[in-house]
Design a protein around this motif. Structure first.
Motif, PDB file in Angstrom:
ATOM      1  N   PHE A   1       0.715  -1.216  -0.044  1.00 38.17           N
ATOM      2  CA  PHE A   1       0.111  -0.112   0.169  1.00 38.17           C
ATOM      3  C   PHE A   1       0.910   1.347   0.085  1.00 38.17           C
ATOM      4  CE2 PHE A   1      -2.279  -3.497   2.312  1.00 38.17           C
ATOM      5  CZ  PHE A   1      -3.291  -3.726   1.299  1.00 38.17           C
ATOM      6  N   THR A   2       2.075   1.039  -0.461  1.00 36.19           N
ATOM      7  CA  THR A   2       2.997   2.385  -0.712  1.00 36.19           C
ATOM      8  C   THR A   2       2.510   2.722  -2.217  1.00 36.19           C
ATOM      9  OG1 THR A   2       4.652   1.382   0.510  1.00 36.19           O
ATOM     10  CG2 THR A   2       5.354   3.281  -0.934  1.00 36.19           C
TER      11      THR A   2
ATOM     12  N   SER B   1      -6.407 -13.180  -3.970  1.00 42.36           N
ATOM     13  CA  SER B   1      -7.289 -12.686  -2.755  1.00 42.36           C
ATOM     14  C   SER B   1      -6.379 -12.515  -1.622  1.00 42.36           C
ATOM     15  CB  SER B   1      -8.384 -13.724  -2.670  1.00 42.36           C
ATOM     16  OG  SER B   1      -9.237 -13.296  -1.642  1.00 42.36           O
ATOM     17  N   PRO B   2      -6.830 -11.530  -0.753  1.00 41.38           N
ATOM     18  CA  PRO B   2      -5.935 -11.379   0.397  1.00 41.38           C
ATOM     19  C   PRO B   2      -6.158 -12.190   1.787  1.00 41.38           C
ATOM     20  CG  PRO B   2      -7.866  -9.748   0.270  1.00 41.38           C
ATOM     21  CD  PRO B   2      -7.806 -10.715  -0.671  1.00 41.38           C
ATOM     22  N   ILE B   3      -6.069 -13.430   1.474  1.00 39.36           N
ATOM     23  CA  ILE B   3      -6.492 -14.392   2.732  1.00 39.36           C
ATOM     24  C   ILE B   3      -5.387 -14.333   3.659  1.00 39.36           C
ATOM     25  CG2 ILE B   3      -7.058 -16.789   3.018  1.00 39.36           C
ATOM     26  CD1 ILE B   3      -9.200 -15.300   1.340  1.00 39.36           C
ATOM     27  N   PHE B   4      -4.257 -14.631   3.254  1.00 36.04           N
ATOM     28  CA  PHE B   4      -3.064 -14.471   4.384  1.00 36.04           C
ATOM     29  C   PHE B   4      -3.369 -13.113   5.164  1.00 36.04           C
ATOM     30  CE2 PHE B   4       1.014 -14.333   5.987  1.00 36.04           C
ATOM     31  CZ  PHE B   4       0.850 -15.597   6.845  1.00 36.04           C
ATOM     32  N   HIS B   5      -3.465 -11.840   4.303  1.00 35.09           N
ATOM     33  CA  HIS B   5      -3.274 -10.779   4.834  1.00 35.09           C
ATOM     34  C   HIS B   5      -4.520 -10.359   5.912  1.00 35.09           C
ATOM     35  CE1 HIS B   5      -4.324  -5.886   3.788  1.00 35.09           C
ATOM     36  NE2 HIS B   5      -4.215  -6.355   5.065  1.00 35.09           N
ATOM     37  N   GLN B   6      -5.608 -10.991   5.502  1.00 33.72           N
ATOM     38  CA  GLN B   6      -6.579 -10.963   6.567  1.00 33.72           C
ATOM     39  C   GLN B   6      -6.477 -11.681   7.889  1.00 33.72           C
ATOM     40  OE1 GLN B   6     -10.077 -12.741   4.017  1.00 33.72           O
ATOM     41  NE2 GLN B   6     -11.034 -10.722   4.151  1.00 33.72           N
ATOM     42  N   PHE B   7      -5.567 -12.893   7.513  1.00 32.89           N
ATOM     43  CA  PHE B   7      -5.381 -13.620   8.969  1.00 32.89           C
ATOM     44  C   PHE B   7      -4.166 -12.751   9.743  1.00 32.89           C
ATOM     45  CE2 PHE B   7      -1.582 -16.185  10.549  1.00 32.89           C
ATOM     46  CZ  PHE B   7      -2.140 -16.697  11.499  1.00 32.89           C
TER      47      PHE B   7
ATOM     48  N   TYR C   1       4.440  -7.479   4.047  1.00 33.59           N
ATOM     49  CA  TYR C   1       5.660  -7.336   3.147  1.00 33.59           C
ATOM     50  C   TYR C   1       6.144  -8.499   2.421  1.00 33.59           C
ATOM     51  CZ  TYR C   1       9.559  -4.972   0.902  1.00 33.59           C
ATOM     52  OH  TYR C   1      10.305  -4.557  -0.136  1.00 33.59           O
ATOM     53  N   HIS C   2       6.873  -9.475   3.181  1.00 27.89           N
ATOM     54  CA  HIS C   2       7.377 -10.323   2.648  1.00 27.89           C
ATOM     55  C   HIS C   2       6.714 -11.480   2.207  1.00 27.89           C
ATOM     56  CE1 HIS C   2      11.648  -9.066   3.281  1.00 27.89           C
ATOM     57  NE2 HIS C   2      11.499  -8.855   4.582  1.00 27.89           N
ATOM     58  N   LEU C   3       5.279 -11.464   2.171  1.00 34.55           N
ATOM     59  CA  LEU C   3       4.552 -12.390   1.529  1.00 34.55           C
ATOM     60  C   LEU C   3       4.737 -12.004   0.267  1.00 34.55           C
ATOM     61  CD1 LEU C   3       2.209 -14.245   1.443  1.00 34.55           C
ATOM     62  CD2 LEU C   3       0.653 -12.256   1.852  1.00 34.55           C
ATOM     63  N   TYR C   4       4.879 -10.718  -0.387  1.00 30.69           N
ATOM     64  CA  TYR C   4       4.801 -10.280  -1.665  1.00 30.69           C
ATOM     65  C   TYR C   4       6.107  -9.943  -2.341  1.00 30.69           C
ATOM     66  CZ  TYR C   4      -0.124  -9.608  -0.824  1.00 30.69           C
ATOM     67  OH  TYR C   4      -1.559  -9.855  -0.796  1.00 30.69           O
ATOM     68  N   SER C   5       7.292  -9.757  -1.248  1.00 25.40           N
ATOM     69  CA  SER C   5       8.475  -9.507  -1.689  1.00 25.40           C
ATOM     70  C   SER C   5       9.269 -10.224  -2.585  1.00 25.40           C
ATOM     71  CB  SER C   5       9.519  -9.143  -0.438  1.00 25.40           C
ATOM     72  OG  SER C   5       9.812 -10.258   0.243  1.00 25.40           O
ATOM     73  N   CYS C   6       8.922 -11.725  -2.533  1.00 24.20           N
ATOM     74  CA  CYS C   6       9.549 -12.826  -3.106  1.00 24.20           C
ATOM     75  C   CYS C   6      11.141 -12.866  -2.889  1.00 24.20           C
ATOM     76  CB  CYS C   6       9.190 -12.555  -4.826  1.00 24.20           C
ATOM     77  SG  CYS C   6       7.728 -12.940  -5.116  1.00 24.20           S
ATOM     78  N   GLN C   7      11.633 -12.491  -1.922  1.00 27.89           N
ATOM     79  CA  GLN C   7      12.937 -12.244  -1.418  1.00 27.89           C
ATOM     80  C   GLN C   7      13.199 -13.687  -0.858  1.00 27.89           C
ATOM     81  OE1 GLN C   7      14.194  -8.824   0.594  1.00 27.89           O
ATOM     82  NE2 GLN C   7      15.928  -9.709   1.665  1.00 27.89           N
TER      83      GLN C   7
ATOM     84  N   TRP D   1      -6.463  -1.498  10.730  1.00 24.49           N
ATOM     85  CA  TRP D   1      -4.955  -1.318  10.953  1.00 24.49           C
ATOM     86  C   TRP D   1      -4.159  -0.556  10.164  1.00 24.49           C
ATOM     87  CZ3 TRP D   1      -1.949  -6.657   9.087  1.00 24.49           C
ATOM     88  CH2 TRP D   1      -0.712  -6.538   9.646  1.00 24.49           C
ATOM     89  N   SER D   2      -4.498   0.843  10.533  1.00 28.38           N
ATOM     90  CA  SER D   2      -4.045   1.906   9.683  1.00 28.38           C
ATOM     91  C   SER D   2      -2.559   1.778   9.348  1.00 28.38           C
ATOM     92  CB  SER D   2      -4.212   3.089  10.717  1.00 28.38           C
ATOM     93  OG  SER D   2      -3.505   3.064  11.943  1.00 28.38           O
ATOM     94  N   GLU D   3      -1.604   1.161  10.421  1.00 29.35           N
ATOM     95  CA  GLU D   3      -0.180   1.431   9.893  1.00 29.35           C
ATOM     96  C   GLU D   3       0.105   0.486   8.754  1.00 29.35           C
ATOM     97  OE1 GLU D   3      -0.722   1.382  14.558  1.00 29.35           O
ATOM     98  OE2 GLU D   3      -1.485   0.352  12.878  1.00 29.35           O
ATOM     99  N   VAL D   4      -0.553  -0.723   8.330  1.00 33.16           N
ATOM    100  CA  VAL D   4      -0.505  -1.313   7.209  1.00 33.16           C
ATOM    101  C   VAL D   4      -0.854  -0.709   5.935  1.00 33.16           C
ATOM    102  CG1 VAL D   4      -2.536  -2.850   6.711  1.00 33.16           C
ATOM    103  CG2 VAL D   4      -0.506  -3.881   6.712  1.00 33.16           C
ATOM    104  N   PHE D   5      -1.966   0.177   6.315  1.00 31.82           N
ATOM    105  CA  PHE D   5      -2.280   1.011   4.842  1.00 31.82           C
ATOM    106  C   PHE D   5      -1.629   2.404   4.905  1.00 31.82           C
ATOM    107  CE2 PHE D   5      -6.117  -1.541   5.937  1.00 31.82           C
ATOM    108  CZ  PHE D   5      -6.206  -2.172   4.651  1.00 31.82           C
ATOM    109  N   GLY D   6      -0.502   2.542   5.808  1.00 32.91           N
ATOM    110  CA  GLY D   6       0.369   3.952   5.514  1.00 32.91           C
ATOM    111  C   GLY D   6      -0.559   5.033   5.979  1.00 32.91           C
ATOM    112  N   ARG D   7      -1.529   4.994   6.938  1.00 32.63           N
ATOM    113  CA  ARG D   7      -2.104   6.134   7.285  1.00 32.63           C
ATOM    114  C   ARG D   7      -2.219   6.117   8.861  1.00 32.63           C
ATOM    115  NH1 ARG D   7      -1.654   5.935   2.664  1.00 32.63           N
ATOM    116  NH2 ARG D   7      -3.195   6.555   1.312  1.00 32.63           N
ATOM    117  N   THR D   8      -2.484   7.390   9.397  1.00 35.29           N
ATOM    118  CA  THR D   8      -2.538   7.529  10.704  1.00 35.29           C
ATOM    119  C   THR D   8      -3.618   6.994  11.268  1.00 35.29           C
ATOM    120  OG1 THR D   8      -3.745   9.657  10.592  1.00 35.29           O
ATOM    121  CG2 THR D   8      -1.221   9.660  10.415  1.00 35.29           C
ATOM    122  N   ASP D   9      -3.421   6.611  12.590  1.00 36.14           N
ATOM    123  CA  ASP D   9      -4.899   6.069  13.648  1.00 36.14           C
ATOM    124  C   ASP D   9      -5.951   7.165  13.512  1.00 36.14           C
ATOM    125  OD1 ASP D   9      -5.815   3.661  15.480  1.00 36.14           O
ATOM    126  OD2 ASP D   9      -6.016   5.997  16.476  1.00 36.14           O
TER     127      ASP D   9
END
Length: 685
Positions: A27-28, A485-491, A518-524, A589-597
């Motif tokens: 969400f950057t 689908s954001p299944i793991f994100h929801q967990f 983040y690392h779910l998607y980074s493929c690192q 979960w405001s932090e994950v969306f890059g917004r303030t509480d």
């Protein structure tokens, strides 16, 4: 990390610079400005090519990544060992321990390719019975143990849906397997019986009526010690939990699947949780993104009403409701619970893992949470490749005013209609028509069960050797968008809710969850690149890539919760070690969306915040049994509607109420450097 990419050429006779706008999976929002049209187009083409034309998983970053010390000296692959975890739960390789044994029927992954090699099953059930029972469950994902309560020996088992079909098929072997599971906590369960118990032998084990089950509140709150004692002595209520909406489960009978006929499982009660499928969840997150996409470049905060209408918090609340029900059944009512959805790797994984977080303090430690993810998501299988879409898609790239790859909304219209506002039974019949017209195709190529009614091409992992079924080029070389689908994100979001509500009971902090997403998607790292244990073994992922846990274990101090009080869980009574979510307090979960509480959770025009259970409308929040509802229908009033037809109508109305908002790559707005710096923590590798 790219979710969408838009190239915006400079308008004719304009001094405006050409630009490339990106929205990333974390969400950057990023905006690149160029001095030359040629340069801008060249960069856009390069990004698109590097993102969408990899062709093979082995070309991803994880296969070339080489860590530096101290990460280099950590081996996260060794943290999870299935036999060690079963021993921790009291089950060894010795048959009969606590009524369970570890079957090696799937040692070569031929029996159930998407299941782990070791399957804990009742010691009274032979592999021969398992062979027959496997034919009755989708993809042979039979009911097997995932968690055993250390005090009362009650279990959480998981499976896929049964193959009931329109002819109402049954399997005596499957019924015997489930009956044996629900009888393992009997005092004589450890005795070496030569034959499995009959269904009649244990029909008296659970005499609880649906009226009694209706009194189980899914509405979670603090429970005092006296109340815990009262609940603990209540009668055993063994439960089969179908995570799907009732109407979806019944509609699947049209394609040969469905849900258990409780006439043959009288030793248990069934609850439908009404959790929506992967398509509804994907579009819910898209609505959230639509709401946030401009808020970083305008003085206005995100539209709170639009955020509410996305339904995202309602879905998180529904998951926590279901997990609470399961945890109460096992921990307080000393009962067994079997969980499934369709194929048993999306909603089932969410519910199973969340309920274990509520039950077992070990899983609330850093290492324990890692073991939980390894066991219930990686080992038992989850379609990480298809749900995350890290192989990219040309549909996510667009030149403004020049559509590329067609209109994804139009292409996926059938999926949207079938799962949000359409007639589920009608769509099921259409899918059934296509199914019965197939010739000599593997049964694995049926409808995408966790998408209910959505056909899909068979991924290579699901095909047995010698199958003539062809795999589409889209699966080979890219992402099938309607399977993301954001299944793991929801967990992780639901875990954040528990952490926020019980800040002293978790060893890890919020940043741990955010970096894991983040690392779910980074493929690192290789941890999330494949869909099941079999694929990882065949790909040699442990030898060729690094584990994502290397990253966290080598930086352990960064992810520890300063408020954690382990002595609480060490010294208090077993029942008081349980945690339950307060679903009225589900928050963004405001932090994950890059917004303030304040932006996402602050008061709306001076009025109290409307949480997930107060969204209104006819969307079901809670569970319903085969006869009556369980839990809640509104934030405050218990459900009282009786009868299956009324419950099905309410769920159908709820699905219809889930509107799908418009979204396209061209609507993405970039985040200015000033806004990004002010509202988002920039974390370096």
């Amino acid at each position: 990390m790219i979710a969408y990419c838009t190239y915006k050429p400079a308008p004719p006779a304009s001094r405006q610079a050409p630009s490339i706008r990106l929205r990333c999976r974390d969400f950057t929002f990023v905006n690149f400005l160029f001095v030359s049209e040629t340069k801008a187009r060249d960069v856009y083409d390069s990004i698109k090519s590097l993102t969408c034309k990899l062709g093979r998983v082995e070309k991803l970053y994880a296969f070339t990544y080489r860590p530096q010390p101290p990460e280099k000296d950590v081996n996260g692959w060794e943290l999870y060992d299935a036999k060690r975890e079963w021993r921790r739960l009291g089950i060894s390789e010795k048959d009969g321990d606590k009524g369970w044994r570890i079957s090696e029927i799937n040692a070569d992954y031929e029996y159930a390719p998407t299941y782990p090699a070791l399957l804990p099953v009742p010691s009274t059930i032979s592999d021969n019975v398992l062979n027959y029972a496997g034919k009755y469950r989708s993809r042979s994902r039979i009911p097997v143990l995932t968690y055993l309560h250390p005090v009362n020996n009650c279990s959480i088992t998981r499976s896929s849906q049964p193959l009931v079909g329109v002819r109402m098929n049954r399997s005596v072997q499957d019924e015997r397997l489930v009956a044996a599971i629900f009888s393992t906590s009997k005092p004589d369960a450890d005795s070496q019986s030569s034959s499995p118990p009959s269904i009649k032998d244990i029909e008296t084990e659970s005499q609880t009526s649906s009226t009694q089950l209706a009194s189980l509140s899914l509405e979670s709150s603090f429970v005092d010690a006296e109340a815990l004692e009262d609940e603990a002595i209540s009668q055993q209520n063994n439960l089969i939990v179908d995570a799907r909406p009732t109407v979806n489960a019944y509609a699947m009978q049209a394609v040969g699947k469905g849900s258990e006929n409780m006439e043959h499982y009288k030793f248990a009660t069934k609850a439908y949780l009404g959790i929506a499928n992967i398509h509804v969840m994907r579009h819910s997150l898209e609505k959230v993104v639509d709401t946030l996409k401009d808020s970083d470049i305008t003085p206005l905060t995100p539209n709170r009403e639009a955020l509410t209408n996305s339904g995202w918090l309602k879905h998180i609340s529904g998951l926590l409701d279901g997990a609470s029900l399961i945890a109460r059944q096992v921990g307080l009512h000393h009962s067994h619970v079997l969980i499934h959805c369709s194929d048993g790797w999306d909603r089932t994984s969410q519910l199973s893992a969340l309920s274990q977080l509520c039950l077992d303090p070990y899983y609330r430690t850093l290492e324990g949470f890692i073991v939980l993810v390894e066991k219930d998501w990686l080992s038992f299988g989850h379609m990480f490749r298809y749900r995350t879409g890290f192989m990219g898609s040309e549909k996510w790239f667009e030149v403004e005013n020049e559509r590329l790859g067609g209109n994804k909304r139009a292409e996926n219209g059938a999926a949207i209609g079938a799962n949000s506002g359409g007639n589920a039974f009608e769509n099921a019949l259409l899918s059934a028509k296509g199914f019965f017209n197939k010739k000599n195709e593997s049964k694995e190529s049926l409808a995408d069960s966790d998408g209910e009614m959505q056909p899909y091409d068979t991924p290579p992992s699901a095909l047995k050797s010698g199958s003539a079924t062809k795999v589409s080029n889209e699966h080979k070389n890219g992402t099938k968008v309607n399977e993301t689908s954001p299944i793991f994100h929801q967990f992780l979001d639901a875990t954040y809710q528990l952490l926020y509500q019980h800040p002293t009971r978790f060893e890890f902090n919020e940043r741990f969850l955010r970096r894991l997403l983040y690392h779910l998607y980074s493929c690192q790292y290789g941890t999330f690149l494949y869909d099941n244990e079999k694929q990882r073994v065949e790909a040699g992922v442990k030898e060729k890539t690094r584990s994502v846990w290397d990253y966290f274990l080598s930086r352990r101090q960064q992810f520890l919760n300063e408020k954690y009080e382990p002595v609480v869980d060490d010294n208090i009574k077993e029942q008081e070690r349980l945690l339950f979510p307060r679903t009225k307090e589900v928050r963004w979960w405001s932090e994950v969306f890059g917004r303030t509480d304040a932006e996402m959770n602050g008061p709306l025009h001076g009025t109290p915040i409307t949480f997930a259970n107060g969204l209104g409308g006819s969307v079901l929040t809670g569970a319903e049994s085969a006869d009556k509802s369980i839990g809640i229908g509104t934030a405050h009033q218990p459900r009282t509607d009786g009868g299956l037809s009324q419950g099905a109508e309410r769920i159908a109305a709820g699905l219809s109420a889930l509107g799908i908002g418009k979204s396209s790559a061209s609507q993405i707005r970039s985040r200015s450097p000033e806004s990004a710096k002010a509202s988002m923590e920039v974390e370096m590798q």
